[in-house]
Design a protein around this motif. Sequence first.
Motif, short mmCIF file in Angstrom:
data_model
loop_
_atom_site.label_atom_id
_atom_site.label_comp_id
_atom_site.label_asym_id
_atom_site.label_seq_id
_atom_site.Cartn_x
_atom_site.Cartn_y
_atom_site.Cartn_z
N GLU A 78 0.81 -1.21 0.00
CA GLU A 78 0.00 0.00 0.00
C GLU A 78 0.85 1.27 0.00
OE1 GLU A 78 -2.58 -0.31 3.33
OE2 GLU A 78 -3.66 -2.03 2.52
N ARG A 80 2.71 2.50 2.25
CA ARG A 80 2.64 3.22 3.51
C ARG A 80 3.95 3.04 4.24
NH1 ARG A 80 -1.46 1.31 7.35
NH2 ARG A 80 -1.20 -0.73 6.45
N LYS A 86 0.25 10.31 8.71
CA LYS A 86 -0.75 10.52 7.67
C LYS A 86 -0.98 12.02 7.52
CE LYS A 86 -3.21 6.21 8.03
NZ LYS A 86 -4.52 5.57 8.15
#
Length: 106
Positions: A78, A80, A86
């Motif tokens: 993903e 990440r 975030k």
Amino acid sequence: MSGFLLTLHIIASLILIGGILLQPGAKGGGLGAAFGGGGANSAFGAQGAAPFLAKLTYWVAACFLATSLLIEFNIVRENRSVLEKKTSTQPVQSAPAPQMPAPAQK
């Protein structure tokens, strides 16, 4: 999918902790002796639960390792990072700079 993996990972970790604590130590004690695991009339026989708990520990440790790798694989897939925070969807507004008073004229 990641919620299921995380739940499975937590369950495996708790079972692994319990299985390790129940195993007898080097002196034959351990938390398993508190439940009567050393006698010949125990539920696991005269040898106690050591062989069963050792096999259970191997399988649960393998499950723990597999879920750790799958969770990390999902994070990498993903794009990440655990280290990055975030970004918020709302723009950050900064406070206006304080105005300095004009120097006094003589």
